[in-house]
Design an enzyme around this catalytic site. Structure first.
Site, PDB file in Angstrom:
ATOM      1  N   ARG A 115     -14.939   3.209  11.286  1.00 11.33           N
ATOM      2  CA  ARG A 115     -14.036   1.998  11.097  1.00 11.33           C
ATOM      3  C   ARG A 115     -14.728   0.718  10.685  1.00 11.33           C
ATOM      4  O   ARG A 115     -14.157   0.052   9.925  1.00 11.33           O
ATOM      5  CB  ARG A 115     -12.970   1.891  12.289  1.00 11.33           C
ATOM      6  CG  ARG A 115     -12.186   2.851  12.384  1.00 11.33           C
ATOM      7  CD  ARG A 115     -11.140   2.702  13.591  1.00 11.33           C
ATOM      8  NE  ARG A 115     -10.144   3.485  13.603  1.00 11.33           N
ATOM      9  CZ  ARG A 115     -10.169   4.487  14.349  1.00 11.33           C
ATOM     10  NH1 ARG A 115     -11.060   4.823  15.092  1.00 11.33           N
ATOM     11  NH2 ARG A 115      -9.091   5.591  14.293  1.00 11.33           N
ATOM     12  N   ASN A 133     -12.552  -3.874   3.369  1.00 15.52           N
ATOM     13  CA  ASN A 133     -11.011  -4.068   3.495  1.00 15.52           C
ATOM     14  C   ASN A 133     -10.790  -5.614   4.081  1.00 15.52           C
ATOM     15  O   ASN A 133      -9.481  -6.039   3.663  1.00 15.52           O
ATOM     16  CB  ASN A 133     -10.423  -3.101   4.701  1.00 15.52           C
ATOM     17  CG  ASN A 133     -10.280  -1.700   4.196  1.00 15.52           C
ATOM     18  OD1 ASN A 133     -10.167  -1.493   2.809  1.00 15.52           O
ATOM     19  ND2 ASN A 133     -10.142  -0.654   4.950  1.00 15.52           N
ATOM     20  N   GLY A 165      -0.061   4.238  -0.548  1.00 15.64           N
ATOM     21  CA  GLY A 165      -0.884   5.365  -0.505  1.00 15.64           C
ATOM     22  C   GLY A 165      -0.405   6.478   0.387  1.00 15.64           C
ATOM     23  O   GLY A 165       0.882   6.592   0.884  1.00 15.64           O
ATOM     24  N   GLY A 176       1.157   4.501   3.823  1.00 19.19           N
ATOM     25  CA  GLY A 176       2.421   3.589   3.291  1.00 19.19           C
ATOM     26  C   GLY A 176       3.405   4.293   2.855  1.00 19.19           C
ATOM     27  O   GLY A 176       4.592   3.974   3.414  1.00 19.19           O
ATOM     28  N   THR A 225      -4.114  -1.399   8.255  1.00 19.78           N
ATOM     29  CA  THR A 225      -5.705  -1.337   7.503  1.00 19.78           C
ATOM     30  C   THR A 225      -6.516  -1.277   8.543  1.00 19.78           C
ATOM     31  O   THR A 225      -6.547  -2.189   9.356  1.00 19.78           O
ATOM     32  CB  THR A 225      -5.877  -2.158   6.497  1.00 19.78           C
ATOM     33  OG1 THR A 225      -4.595  -2.335   5.664  1.00 19.78           O
ATOM     34  CG2 THR A 225      -6.947  -2.229   5.545  1.00 19.78           C
ATOM     35  N   ASN A 226      -7.563  -0.447   8.382  1.00 19.52           N
ATOM     36  CA  ASN A 226      -8.598  -0.474   9.558  1.00 19.52           C
ATOM     37  C   ASN A 226      -9.805  -1.107   9.009  1.00 19.52           C
ATOM     38  O   ASN A 226      -9.932  -1.200   7.837  1.00 19.52           O
ATOM     39  CB  ASN A 226      -9.084   1.041   9.654  1.00 19.52           C
ATOM     40  CG  ASN A 226      -8.242   1.563  10.910  1.00 19.52           C
ATOM     41  OD1 ASN A 226      -7.826   1.135  11.819  1.00 19.52           O
ATOM     42  ND2 ASN A 226      -8.017   3.024  10.605  1.00 19.52           N
ATOM     43  N   HIS A 248      -8.876  -0.076  18.824  1.00 16.28           N
ATOM     44  CA  HIS A 248      -8.394   1.354  18.058  1.00 16.28           C
ATOM     45  C   HIS A 248      -9.579   1.961  17.463  1.00 16.28           C
ATOM     46  O   HIS A 248      -9.920   1.641  16.489  1.00 16.28           O
ATOM     47  CB  HIS A 248      -7.356   1.032  17.001  1.00 16.28           C
ATOM     48  CG  HIS A 248      -6.752   2.235  16.448  1.00 16.28           C
ATOM     49  ND1 HIS A 248      -6.291   3.240  16.904  1.00 16.28           N
ATOM     50  CD2 HIS A 248      -6.924   2.402  15.065  1.00 16.28           C
ATOM     51  CE1 HIS A 248      -6.141   4.408  15.979  1.00 16.28           C
ATOM     52  NE2 HIS A 248      -6.302   3.665  14.782  1.00 16.28           N
ATOM     53  N   GLY A 261       0.923  -1.313  -0.055  1.00 16.05           N
ATOM     54  CA  GLY A 261      -0.009   0.131   0.030  1.00 16.05           C
ATOM     55  C   GLY A 261       0.844   1.194  -0.047  1.00 16.05           C
ATOM     56  O   GLY A 261       1.418   1.814   1.110  1.00 16.05           O
TER      57      GLY A 261
HETATM   58  P1  NAI Z   1      -4.800   5.263   0.640  1.00 17.96           P
HETATM   59  O1  NAI Z   1      -6.072   5.452  -0.141  1.00 17.96           O
HETATM   60  O2  NAI Z   1      -4.208   6.669   0.483  1.00 17.96           O
HETATM   61  O3  NAI Z   1      -3.857   4.207   0.259  1.00 17.96           O
HETATM   62  C1  NAI Z   1      -4.029   3.051   0.241  1.00 17.96           C
HETATM   63  C2  NAI Z   1      -3.296   2.412  -0.886  1.00 17.96           C
HETATM   64  O4  NAI Z   1      -3.559   0.885  -0.814  1.00 17.96           O
HETATM   65  C3  NAI Z   1      -3.626   2.743  -2.301  1.00 17.96           C
HETATM   66  O5  NAI Z   1      -2.584   3.314  -2.828  1.00 17.96           O
HETATM   67  C4  NAI Z   1      -4.048   1.746  -3.002  1.00 17.96           C
HETATM   68  O6  NAI Z   1      -3.869   1.617  -4.403  1.00 17.96           O
HETATM   69  C5  NAI Z   1      -3.336   0.443  -2.145  1.00 17.96           C
HETATM   70  N1  NAI Z   1      -4.162  -0.948  -2.387  1.00 17.96           N
HETATM   71  C6  NAI Z   1      -5.461  -1.137  -2.205  1.00 17.96           C
HETATM   72  N2  NAI Z   1      -5.489  -2.508  -2.557  1.00 17.96           N
HETATM   73  C7  NAI Z   1      -4.406  -2.913  -2.616  1.00 17.96           C
HETATM   74  C8  NAI Z   1      -3.774  -4.269  -3.007  1.00 17.96           C
HETATM   75  N3  NAI Z   1      -4.785  -5.410  -3.024  1.00 17.96           N
HETATM   76  N4  NAI Z   1      -2.775  -4.471  -3.193  1.00 17.96           N
HETATM   77  C9  NAI Z   1      -1.815  -3.457  -3.080  1.00 17.96           C
HETATM   78  N5  NAI Z   1      -2.034  -2.249  -2.999  1.00 17.96           N
HETATM   79  C10 NAI Z   1      -3.328  -2.211  -2.761  1.00 17.96           C
HETATM   80  O7  NAI Z   1      -4.967   5.190   2.182  1.00 17.96           O
HETATM   81  P2  NAI Z   1      -4.385   5.667   3.531  1.00 17.96           P
HETATM   82  O8  NAI Z   1      -4.750   6.900   4.095  1.00 17.96           O
HETATM   83  O9  NAI Z   1      -2.798   5.350   3.183  1.00 17.96           O
HETATM   84  O10 NAI Z   1      -5.140   4.384   4.694  1.00 17.96           O
HETATM   85  C11 NAI Z   1      -4.584   3.081   4.279  1.00 17.96           C
HETATM   86  C12 NAI Z   1      -5.229   2.182   5.359  1.00 17.96           C
HETATM   87  O11 NAI Z   1      -4.661   2.586   6.710  1.00 17.96           O
HETATM   88  C13 NAI Z   1      -6.747   2.724   5.478  1.00 17.96           C
HETATM   89  O12 NAI Z   1      -7.604   1.491   5.952  1.00 17.96           O
HETATM   90  C14 NAI Z   1      -6.796   3.562   6.713  1.00 17.96           C
HETATM   91  O13 NAI Z   1      -8.013   3.433   7.439  1.00 17.96           O
HETATM   92  C15 NAI Z   1      -5.863   2.941   7.670  1.00 17.96           C
HETATM   93  N6  NAI Z   1      -5.175   3.494   8.744  1.00 17.96           N
HETATM   94  C16 NAI Z   1      -4.901   3.190   9.898  1.00 17.96           C
HETATM   95  C17 NAI Z   1      -4.226   3.546  10.928  1.00 17.96           C
HETATM   96  C18 NAI Z   1      -4.144   2.853  12.260  1.00 17.96           C
HETATM   97  O14 NAI Z   1      -3.854   3.639  13.304  1.00 17.96           O
HETATM   98  N7  NAI Z   1      -4.176   1.649  12.211  1.00 17.96           N
HETATM   99  C19 NAI Z   1      -4.054   5.111  10.911  1.00 17.96           C
HETATM  100  C20 NAI Z   1      -4.270   5.507   9.528  1.00 17.96           C
HETATM  101  C21 NAI Z   1      -4.877   4.985   8.485  1.00 17.96           C
END
Ligand code: NAI
Length: 303
Positions: free
Chosen positions: A85, A92, A8, A11, A116-117, A172, A6
């Site tokens: 979430r 997810n 994004g 990541g 991932t959430n 979380h 990921g």
């Molecule tokens: P984002 O949308 O910016 O990035 C997600 C990336 O994952 C995208 O580039 C997408 O192309 C990629 N992706 C999706 N399916 C894929 C697959 N099968 N294989 C490879 N890549 C794939 O989202 P962001 O802001 O980076 O958030 C990512 C996740 O992290 C979300 O679920 C978010 O809720 C979670 N998160 C968790 C936190 C925590 O404390 N545990 C804190 C912040 C975010």
């Protein structure tokens, strides 16, 4: 070597934090090959400025994760304003399941960190799907909650954040449990420094702070990226750091068959051990509520 799946917001920011603190080489994987390659190229060009000689590679080829010590999953949808979430869960869950199969195939010896959430449910899925020992599969969430808790205690007291030590456990999410009875400033319990009203305000801010950021800018990035680097550092350097980490329970705190944030020692094998703290009856009630929130979510998981 560390693989981040990921590329994004979270990541790629995490990859940069890992490089900046020279924790290890990074492979960044995304289904959008150009995104992963572009981020890697951008970071490679930044490397001289941060005096980092390690490697960073962007790809859409899962085979590139082979040999990773740590794989971090940040792929999946982010929470949008107004979305909980749990709303994200079923979408997810499919992504995480399919990615875990790739991890088992290419990096069967790795430690697996889920971001991932909703992270506790995704950690549960990853543990079940991987078949790894439970110490190798864990979720990032409570360390982020803890940074927020520490920040608001420091602000309220106008004291350096560095001197504030605290812990958050549980889901979380909205039912997280900031451990007020164990929070301290240079060893002085906060309950002797702050009034109940001040502490209640800090706890409320801690719980709402993720949502506050999402409402303002759409997602949280810098704090989660920093936390991922802290956890990667604890593992790669075998530092045995004590932190709240989502872990599959087998009877600890009286619960089983759930992944939830508990205090653990994080080191080179992943979760080296779980600490069973004595909690005040009121705190234990909150933790139990957290457990039922996650258990209900797991029940709602679609096959
Ligand atoms: P984002 O949308 O910016 O990035 C997600 C990336 O994952 C995208 O580039 C997408 O192309 C990629 N992706 C999706 N399916 C894929 C697959 N099968 N294989 C490879 N890549 C794939 O989202 P962001 O802001 O980076 O958030 C990512 C996740 O992290 C979300 O679920 C978010 O809720 C979670 N998160 C968790 C936190 C925590 O404390 N545990 C804190 C912040 C975010």
């Amino acid at each position: 070597m560390i693989t981040i799946i990921g590329a994004g917001r979270v990541g790629s920011a995490a990859a940069f934090s890992i490089l900046r603190y020279r924790i290890g080489d990074v492979v960044l994987i995304d289904i959008f090959e150009n995104l992963a390659k572009g981020e890697a190229l951008d970071m490679m060009q930044t490397a001289p400025a941060i005096e980092f000689d390690g490697k960073i590679k962007g790809t859409n080829d899962f085979g590139e994760m082979e040999g990773s010590d740590l794989v971090i999953v940040t792929a999946g949808e982010a929470r949008k304003p107004g979305m909980t979430r749990i709303d994200l869960m079923n979408k997810n869950a499919k992504t995480v399941k399919s990615l875990v199969r790739e991890v088992v195939r290419y990096a069967p010896e790795c430690k697996l960190m889920i971001v991932t959430n909703p992270v506790d449910v995704m950690t549960y899925i990853a543990y079940k799907e991987s078949g790894f020992e439970r110490k190798r599969v864990f979720g990032m969430g409570n360390v982020l909650d803890t940074l927020r808790f520490r920040s608001y205690i420091a602000l309220e007291l106008n004291i350096s954040r560095e001197d504030v030590r605290a812990l958050v456990i549980g889901e979380h999410g909205d039912s997280m449990v900031p451990l007020v009875e164990y929070a301290a400033v240079s060893g002085i319990p906060i309950i002797s420094l702050l009034s109940k009203a001040q502490i209640d305000k800090i706890v409320d801010l801690t719980i709402s702070s993720g949502v506050d950021v999402i409402r303002l800018k759409g997602s949280t990035t810098h704090a989660p990226a920093a936390v991922i680097a802290i956890m990667a550092d604890a593992i790669l350097r075998g530092r045995n750091r004590l932190m709240g980490v989502s872990t599959y329970l087998q009877g600890e705190y009286g619960f089983s068959d759930i992944a939830i944030g508990v205090p653990v020692v994080l080191g080179k094998n992943g979760v080296e051990r779980i600490l069973e703290l004595k909690l005040m009856p009121e705190t234990m009630k909150h933790f139990e509520k957290s457990v039922s929130t996650i258990k209900e979510a797991i029940k709602e998981l679609q096959e």
